[in-house]
Enzyme design. Structure first.
Site, PDB file in Angstrom:
ATOM      1  CB  CYS A 148     -15.248   3.227 -29.621  1.00 12.14           C
ATOM      2  SG  CYS A 148     -14.326   2.936 -31.112  1.00 12.14           S
ATOM      3  CE1 TYR A 175      -8.981   1.426  -9.346  1.00 12.12           C
ATOM      4  CE2 TYR A 175      -7.020   1.584 -10.716  1.00 12.12           C
ATOM      5  CZ  TYR A 175      -7.911   0.824  -9.993  1.00 12.12           C
ATOM      6  OH  TYR A 175      -7.735  -0.522  -9.914  1.00 12.12           O
ATOM      7  N   GLY A 234       0.772  -1.237   0.000  1.00 13.76           N
ATOM      8  CA  GLY A 234       0.000   0.000   0.000  1.00 13.76           C
ATOM      9  C   GLY A 234       0.800   1.282   0.000  1.00 13.76           C
ATOM     10  NE  ARG A 276      -2.787   3.146 -11.133  1.00 15.26           N
ATOM     11  CZ  ARG A 276      -2.722   4.329 -10.581  1.00 15.26           C
ATOM     12  NH1 ARG A 276      -2.181   5.335 -11.239  1.00 15.26           N
ATOM     13  NH2 ARG A 276      -3.159   4.537  -9.366  1.00 15.26           N
ATOM     14  CE1 TYR A 300      -1.675  -3.427  -8.584  1.00 12.93           C
ATOM     15  CE2 TYR A 300      -0.588  -1.414  -7.846  1.00 12.93           C
ATOM     16  CZ  TYR A 300      -1.023  -2.705  -7.600  1.00 12.93           C
ATOM     17  OH  TYR A 300      -0.796  -3.267  -6.374  1.00 12.93           O
ATOM     18  N   GLY A 303       3.907  -3.396  -3.899  1.00 10.28           N
ATOM     19  CA  GLY A 303       3.917  -3.515  -5.355  1.00 10.28           C
ATOM     20  C   GLY A 303       4.375  -2.196  -5.941  1.00 10.28           C
TER      21      GLY A 303
HETATM   22  N1  LLP Z   1      -1.207  -7.040  -0.803  1.00  6.91           N
HETATM   23  C1  LLP Z   1      -2.513  -7.196  -1.073  1.00  6.91           C
HETATM   24  C2  LLP Z   1      -3.268  -8.200  -0.353  1.00  6.91           C
HETATM   25  C3  LLP Z   1      -3.110  -6.382  -2.058  1.00  6.91           C
HETATM   26  O1  LLP Z   1      -4.406  -6.531  -2.319  1.00  6.91           O
HETATM   27  C4  LLP Z   1      -2.332  -5.425  -2.751  1.00  6.91           C
HETATM   28  C5  LLP Z   1      -2.921  -4.574  -3.792  1.00  6.91           C
HETATM   29  C6  LLP Z   1      -0.963  -5.321  -2.450  1.00  6.91           C
HETATM   30  C7  LLP Z   1      -0.435  -6.147  -1.457  1.00  6.91           C
HETATM   31  C8  LLP Z   1      -0.037  -4.351  -3.128  1.00  6.91           C
HETATM   32  O2  LLP Z   1      -0.415  -3.041  -2.930  1.00  6.91           O
HETATM   33  P1  LLP Z   1       0.567  -1.824  -3.378  1.00  6.91           P
HETATM   34  O3  LLP Z   1       1.783  -1.897  -2.504  1.00  6.91           O
HETATM   35  O4  LLP Z   1       0.917  -2.008  -4.798  1.00  6.91           O
HETATM   36  O5  LLP Z   1      -0.246  -0.621  -3.135  1.00  6.91           O
HETATM   37  N2  LLP Z   1      -5.079  -1.203  -9.525  1.00  6.91           N
HETATM   38  C9  LLP Z   1      -4.915  -0.216  -8.484  1.00  6.91           C
HETATM   39  C10 LLP Z   1      -4.255  -0.802  -7.259  1.00  6.91           C
HETATM   40  C11 LLP Z   1      -4.954  -2.023  -6.705  1.00  6.91           C
HETATM   41  C12 LLP Z   1      -4.233  -2.648  -5.561  1.00  6.91           C
HETATM   42  C13 LLP Z   1      -4.801  -3.964  -5.219  1.00  6.91           C
HETATM   43  N3  LLP Z   1      -4.156  -4.633  -4.141  1.00  6.91           N
HETATM   44  C14 LLP Z   1      -4.143   0.956  -9.049  1.00  6.91           C
HETATM   45  O6  LLP Z   1      -3.866   0.965 -10.237  1.00  6.91           O
HETATM   46  O7  LLP Z   1      -3.857   1.899  -8.328  1.00  6.91           O
END
Ligand code: LLP
Length: 404
Positions: A338, A311, A233, A307, A367, A270
């Site tokens: 389209c 969002y 996150g 994205r 992403y 991530g």
């Molecule tokens: N762990 C779990 C259980 C998760 O669901 C996620 C992301 C992560 C780790 C990694 O989160 P990060 O460190 O990348 O924030 N598509 C969206 C983001 C969706 C995230 C889903 N879960 C975007 O483009 O911002």
């Protein structure tokens, strides 16, 4: 990404030359940036040396994951596909955690066969299912239970996961009940409490709150967890004005939390690892003017990077060659798909652009490609990895015969 003599470069390679040599749209990643991000991330938390499990969902490129693996990172996976990919990249199963609310019997069975570190279960039914499969295989399976701490991550609603209205994890009441169940099970070895409250978090306070909630619950359960998986996150700055996550405050809060506890922390980042490593290079097909705007129609679209459409996310756009002349109109960068949501951003006072100019959409390493699709039957872009002056194709551009 830097301008050198007015030319936009990713490491030593100009964006212009990438477009010329490889065509567009093309995802380009910087190895140097990747390395820097991983080393920084480790340094931020070095006082308690956590296990860092890269969230595969943010970027599913096998070659990139192989590079990430070399720094000793594990993986957080959420599907059989991601688990197979992580193993193929050579990640040690003992560094793999499996998250997700809907793991099927097939997925659980495969994960159990591979002896991964943890299956982070998210419901009573899932725990029963793990126990049933483990029994059949005569195994004792290591699991975590994902807690829903009911903490507002203060991020976009669509990527908030830790509030009680979200589908993720179990509430504290059920958590206690499940701990009891696991203690009595012969086939389950409860090792971890896991949480993940959301993505693109820029404020450390929700994390502090979350830690307080977990602390209370651990005291109440009086159970010795080997691991506390705090999820990912950690947000990144998509524009220069954006505030930055205060890692030192987050780290201090964790250190405080760990006092008198012998637990290993797991992270699942991530975006923080790959977000700013990538750009999407695209070419202007047409410029279409009306009374108010100039629509800059580029050859990348919402199928390549969803994205902004999904969002309302804003990604900085840069020209590949800097010029001084500015446009008086609003530039609206759109793709050829389209749908009116196929739009990247509206920018005032952008430098004057012309058809065939090359631009770069920034910070698309997380992403970006992993959320791409073949909508409008568009082949997926090429991916390249740059290290100094070296360029490696890490995924070929999709061909029409792959998708038709
Ligand atoms: N762990 C779990 C259980 C998760 O669901 C996620 C992301 C992560 C780790 C990694 O989160 P990060 O460190 O990348 O924030 N598509 C969206 C983001 C969706 C995230 C889903 N879960 C975007 O483009 O911002």
């Amino acid at each position: 990404m830097k301008f050198k003599s007015n030319k936009l470069k990713i490491e030593n390679v100009t964006v212009q030359s990438i477009a010329r040599k490889y065509g567009t749209p093309t995802y380009c990643y910087s190895y140097k940036q990747l390395r820097e991000n991983i080393l920084k991330f480790k340094k931020n938390f070095k006082s308690f040396s956590p296990l860092i499990c890269f969230a595969i969902k943010s970027n599913t490129n096998l070659n990139l994951i192989k590079q990430i693996k070399k720094f000793g990172l594990g993986a957080d996976v959420v599907s059989l596909g991601e688990l197979i990919l992580a193993l193929k990249a050579g990640i040690n199963p003992k560094k793999i955690v499996f998250s997700g609310v809907g793991k099927t019997a097939k997925e659980l069975s495969y994960a159990i066969d591979k002896n991964i570190l943890l299956i982070n279960a998210e419901s009573k039914s899932e725990i029963y299912e793990i126990e049933r499969i483990a029994k059949l295989k005569r195994k004792k399976v290591q699991i975590g239970i994902r807690l829903n701490p009911n903490t507002d991550a203060k991020t976009l609603n669509q990527i908030s996961t830790g509030k009680k209205e979200n589908k993720f994890g179990v509430n504290s009441k059920l958590f206690y009940e499940l701990v009891k169940f696991c203690k009595s099970s012969k086939n389950i070895n409860l090792k971890c409490l896991s949480v993940h409250i959301g993505s693109q978090i820029l404020n450390h306070k929700p994390y502090e709150k979350m830690l307080k909630v977990i602390d209370k619950i651990i005291t109440k359960t009086n159970y010795n967890f080997d691991f506390i998986d705090l999820g990912g996150g950690m947000g990144i700055a998509y524009d220069e004005e954006s505030k930055k996550l205060n890692y030192s405050k987050y780290s201090s809060a964790i250190k405080k939390f760990l006092k008198n506890k012998k637990m290993k922390i797991i992270f699942e980042p991530g975006r923080a690892i790959v977000g700013n490593t990538g750009i999407l290079v695209s070419k202007i097909i047409y410029i279409k003017k009306n009374d108010k705007k100039n629509f800059i129609i580029i050859d990348a679209a919402m199928n390549d990077l969803i994205r902004p459409a999904l969002y309302g996310a804003v990604h900085q756009i840069l020209p590949s060659i800097k010029k001084n002349k500015k446009s008086k109109k609003i530039y609206e960068f759109v793709g050829p798909i389209c749908e009116s949501t196929d739009k990247f951003s509206s920018i005032k006072n952008f430098q004057l652009l012309e058809e065939s100019d090359i631009i770069a959409i920034c910070d698309v390493g997380a992403y970006g490609m992993s959320l791409s699709s073949n909508y409008n039957l568009r082949p997926k872009p090429l991916e390249i990895l740059i290290n100094g002056s070296k360029i490696r194709v890490i995924k070929k551009r999709q061909k029409y015969r792959d998708i038709i």
